[in-house]
Design a protein around this motif. Structure first.
Motif, PDB file in Angstrom:
ATOM      1  N   LEU A 221       2.554  -1.590  -7.893  1.00 17.26           N
ATOM      2  CA  LEU A 221       1.411  -0.775  -7.832  1.00 17.26           C
ATOM      3  C   LEU A 221       0.865  -1.552  -6.518  1.00 17.26           C
ATOM      4  O   LEU A 221       0.114  -0.683  -5.843  1.00 17.26           O
ATOM      5  CB  LEU A 221       0.539  -0.737  -9.031  1.00 17.26           C
ATOM      6  CG  LEU A 221       0.892  -0.086 -10.273  1.00 17.26           C
ATOM      7  CD1 LEU A 221       0.303  -0.025 -11.331  1.00 17.26           C
ATOM      8  CD2 LEU A 221       1.113   1.466  -9.605  1.00 17.26           C
ATOM      9  N   ARG A 222       0.785  -2.572  -6.472  1.00 11.98           N
ATOM     10  CA  ARG A 222      -0.103  -3.551  -5.349  1.00 11.98           C
ATOM     11  C   ARG A 222       0.599  -2.921  -3.917  1.00 11.98           C
ATOM     12  O   ARG A 222      -0.561  -2.384  -3.074  1.00 11.98           O
ATOM     13  CB  ARG A 222       0.033  -4.953  -5.388  1.00 11.98           C
ATOM     14  CG  ARG A 222      -0.666  -5.613  -4.409  1.00 11.98           C
ATOM     15  CD  ARG A 222      -0.537  -7.236  -4.600  1.00 11.98           C
ATOM     16  NE  ARG A 222       0.829  -7.514  -4.698  1.00 11.98           N
ATOM     17  CZ  ARG A 222       1.445  -8.125  -5.627  1.00 11.98           C
ATOM     18  NH1 ARG A 222       0.810  -8.120  -6.748  1.00 11.98           N
ATOM     19  NH2 ARG A 222       2.800  -8.554  -5.607  1.00 11.98           N
ATOM     20  N   ASP A 223       1.714  -2.575  -3.591  1.00 13.05           N
ATOM     21  CA  ASP A 223       2.293  -2.308  -2.576  1.00 13.05           C
ATOM     22  C   ASP A 223       2.149  -0.684  -2.507  1.00 13.05           C
ATOM     23  O   ASP A 223       1.840  -0.189  -1.215  1.00 13.05           O
ATOM     24  CB  ASP A 223       3.653  -2.469  -2.241  1.00 13.05           C
ATOM     25  CG  ASP A 223       3.966  -4.025  -2.274  1.00 13.05           C
ATOM     26  OD1 ASP A 223       3.008  -4.669  -1.821  1.00 13.05           O
ATOM     27  OD2 ASP A 223       5.364  -4.547  -2.541  1.00 13.05           O
ATOM     28  N   LEU A 224       2.217  -0.052  -3.537  1.00 14.05           N
ATOM     29  CA  LEU A 224       1.919   1.514  -3.452  1.00 14.05           C
ATOM     30  C   LEU A 224       0.561   1.913  -3.167  1.00 14.05           C
ATOM     31  O   LEU A 224       0.293   2.889  -2.539  1.00 14.05           O
ATOM     32  CB  LEU A 224       2.365   2.117  -4.726  1.00 14.05           C
ATOM     33  CG  LEU A 224       3.053   3.597  -4.891  1.00 14.05           C
ATOM     34  CD1 LEU A 224       4.138   3.684  -3.864  1.00 14.05           C
ATOM     35  CD2 LEU A 224       3.332   3.841  -6.418  1.00 14.05           C
ATOM     36  N   GLN A 225      -0.368   1.166  -3.695  1.00 11.57           N
ATOM     37  CA  GLN A 225      -1.766   1.356  -3.508  1.00 11.57           C
ATOM     38  C   GLN A 225      -2.044   1.291  -1.982  1.00 11.57           C
ATOM     39  O   GLN A 225      -2.715   2.088  -1.419  1.00 11.57           O
ATOM     40  CB  GLN A 225      -2.714   0.680  -4.213  1.00 11.57           C
ATOM     41  CG  GLN A 225      -2.730   0.560  -5.800  1.00 11.57           C
ATOM     42  CD  GLN A 225      -3.492   1.887  -6.236  1.00 11.57           C
ATOM     43  OE1 GLN A 225      -4.109   2.855  -5.483  1.00 11.57           O
ATOM     44  NE2 GLN A 225      -3.525   2.115  -7.461  1.00 11.57           N
ATOM     45  N   ALA A 226      -1.479   0.200  -1.332  1.00 13.65           N
ATOM     46  CA  ALA A 226      -1.872   0.026   0.196  1.00 13.65           C
ATOM     47  C   ALA A 226      -1.229   1.290   0.789  1.00 13.65           C
ATOM     48  O   ALA A 226      -1.694   1.903   1.821  1.00 13.65           O
ATOM     49  CB  ALA A 226      -1.221  -1.322   0.608  1.00 13.65           C
ATOM     50  N   ALA A 227      -0.031   1.809   0.478  1.00 13.13           N
ATOM     51  CA  ALA A 227       0.589   2.924   1.197  1.00 13.13           C
ATOM     52  C   ALA A 227      -0.241   4.275   0.883  1.00 13.13           C
ATOM     53  O   ALA A 227      -0.261   5.177   1.935  1.00 13.13           O
ATOM     54  CB  ALA A 227       2.003   3.036   0.848  1.00 13.13           C
ATOM     55  N   ALA A 228      -0.780   4.273  -0.352  1.00 12.00           N
ATOM     56  CA  ALA A 228      -1.425   5.495  -0.545  1.00 12.00           C
ATOM     57  C   ALA A 228      -2.816   5.816   0.131  1.00 12.00           C
ATOM     58  O   ALA A 228      -3.007   6.858   0.489  1.00 12.00           O
ATOM     59  CB  ALA A 228      -1.684   5.499  -1.890  1.00 12.00           C
ATOM     60  N   ARG A 229      -3.448   4.660   0.442  1.00 13.45           N
ATOM     61  CA  ARG A 229      -4.653   4.433   1.334  1.00 13.45           C
ATOM     62  C   ARG A 229      -4.305   5.105   2.665  1.00 13.45           C
ATOM     63  O   ARG A 229      -4.918   5.708   3.176  1.00 13.45           O
ATOM     64  CB  ARG A 229      -5.344   3.298   1.194  1.00 13.45           C
ATOM     65  CG  ARG A 229      -6.097   2.886   0.015  1.00 13.45           C
ATOM     66  CD  ARG A 229      -6.925   1.637   0.205  1.00 13.45           C
ATOM     67  NE  ARG A 229      -6.029   0.485   0.272  1.00 13.45           N
ATOM     68  CZ  ARG A 229      -5.650  -0.611  -0.562  1.00 13.45           C
ATOM     69  NH1 ARG A 229      -5.642   0.018  -1.825  1.00 13.45           N
ATOM     70  NH2 ARG A 229      -4.909  -1.306  -0.309  1.00 13.45           N
ATOM     71  N   ASP A 230      -3.114   4.401   3.191  1.00 15.55           N
ATOM     72  CA  ASP A 230      -2.651   4.775   4.468  1.00 15.55           C
ATOM     73  C   ASP A 230      -2.387   6.449   4.718  1.00 15.55           C
ATOM     74  O   ASP A 230      -2.869   7.090   5.759  1.00 15.55           O
ATOM     75  CB  ASP A 230      -1.617   4.369   5.103  1.00 15.55           C
ATOM     76  CG  ASP A 230      -1.766   2.708   5.147  1.00 15.55           C
ATOM     77  OD1 ASP A 230      -3.056   2.406   5.319  1.00 15.55           O
ATOM     78  OD2 ASP A 230      -0.938   1.623   5.142  1.00 15.55           O
ATOM     79  N   LEU A 231      -2.019   7.064   3.519  1.00  8.95           N
ATOM     80  CA  LEU A 231      -1.566   8.417   3.578  1.00  8.95           C
ATOM     81  C   LEU A 231      -2.488   9.285   3.364  1.00  8.95           C
ATOM     82  O   LEU A 231      -2.484  10.608   3.169  1.00  8.95           O
ATOM     83  CB  LEU A 231      -0.222   8.566   2.730  1.00  8.95           C
ATOM     84  CG  LEU A 231       1.052   7.792   3.342  1.00  8.95           C
ATOM     85  CD1 LEU A 231       2.151   8.126   2.268  1.00  8.95           C
ATOM     86  CD2 LEU A 231       1.279   8.655   4.640  1.00  8.95           C
TER      87      LEU A 231
END
Length: 334
Positions: free
Chosen positions: A188-198
């Protein structure tokens, strides 16, 4: 004593000694080494049968065949990760030659906590350095080594694939197993960062037993997200076919980590080959049985990723898969 009597005694002694030799040989023959296999899953799941076949193939390549020159004692948590510490302690008490903790990150964490001396070969979906299993990938140190498929690390890539297929989706649901917090938190930590970018918002759902799936899909029906990402972990990977049927029934575009999900009707899968991953675990187990030390065996990384697209499911969901995505697919199911 007559020559006849001497001859009779000689034959009697010879015969008795000959009969005793096989018993003595059997008594002196070393017993087969015992591998303790620790998993959070259940052995009757079709998804796990694939892994066991691959593990045994790896053992065979290293010179060991279960039941012939090695025994394997299995401990299954049946989806209840809180049982893993007790099961790991059982294997330590049994004084197994090694523990294969390839049944998810939670099993590796439990095995490490149970012993600092018995060799452990793990199979995990996270960076084993980040979660404290080994000191480094090249020089693990201690009594652990193994294989990582980095399926938690490629979570952002799964999100990117969904975003490419569904650019208008603003809410993406994510399914994680709360009983494997080490894996879920890293994912979830890595996914949350990617979601913000997208510019995408994530909605996290949880499941740790099959009964939870009803609640999950009822929530999805209310939330109506653009798509669903199934998180990594043994609980979900062993139920790929079941999850494929549920996502089809509820018409939820979904991406999973392993091919059996897409082959069973799921929309997308993106991850490593679980057969190659478990075969490598078996090979390492065999090498350690032959005398190599875990501390000297670098952690293997299964880095070849496979993108599988079920075009038949995409059409059923009314989705048009971009040509750029189809061109990058390792397999398209029609």
């Amino acid at each position: 004593m007559s020559a006849k009597m001497k001859r009779r005694e000689f034959i009697s002694l010879f015969g008795g000694g000959a009969a005793a030799w096989p018993l003595a040989a059997r008594a002196q023959r070393p017993s087969m080494p015992v591998i303790g296999f620790l998993s959070s899953a259940s052995p009757n799941l079709s998804g796990y049968a694939i892994r066991l076949r691959a593990f045994r193939q790896g053992l065979k390549e290293a010179g060991y065949v279960e039941g012939q020159n090695v025994q394997v004692e299995y401990r299954w948590a049946e989806g209840q990760n809180n049982r893993l510490p007790v099961l790991a302690a059982e294997l330590v008490h049994r004084q197994v030659a090694m523990i294969v903790a390839a049944g998810g990150t939670a099993s590796a964490v439990a095995a490490k906590a149970a012993t600092a001396t018995i060799p452990i070969v793990f199979g995990v979906g996270v960076d084993p350095v980040k979660v404290g299993l080994v000191a480094s990938l090249n020089r693990p140190g201690g009594n652990l080594t193994g294989v990582t498929n980095l399926n938690a690390e490629v979570g952002p890539k799964r999100l990117e694939l969904l975003h490419e297929l569904l650019p208008a989706a603003t809410i993406i649901a994510v399914l994680v197993d709360p009983t494997s917090p080490t894996l879920a938190e890293a994912f979830l930590r890595d996914l949350q960062a990617a979601a913000r970018d997208l510019g995408v918002r994530l909605h996290v759902l949880q499941a740790s037993k099959e009964g939870d799936f009803d609640t999950v899909f009822a929530t999805l029906a209310q939330l109506r997200p653009g798509a669903l990402i199934v998180g990594p972990g043994t609980f979900f990977s062993a139920r790929g076919e079941q999850l494929a049927a549920l996502t089809l029934r509820h018409a939820v575009p979904t991406i999973h980590q392993y091919r059996p999900f897409a082959a069973a009707g799921g929309l997308l899968s993106y991850g490593t080959s679980q057969t190659d991953y478990y075969r490598q675990v078996g090979i390492y187990a065999g090498r350690i049985l032959k005398g190599e030390k875990p501390a000297d065996l670098p952690v293997q990384q299964a880095t070849k990723m496979q993108l599988i697209i079920n075009l038949k499911t995409a059409k059923a969901l009314g989705l048009e898969v971009p040509a750029s995505l189809l061109a990058r697919a390792d397999e398209v199911i029609e």
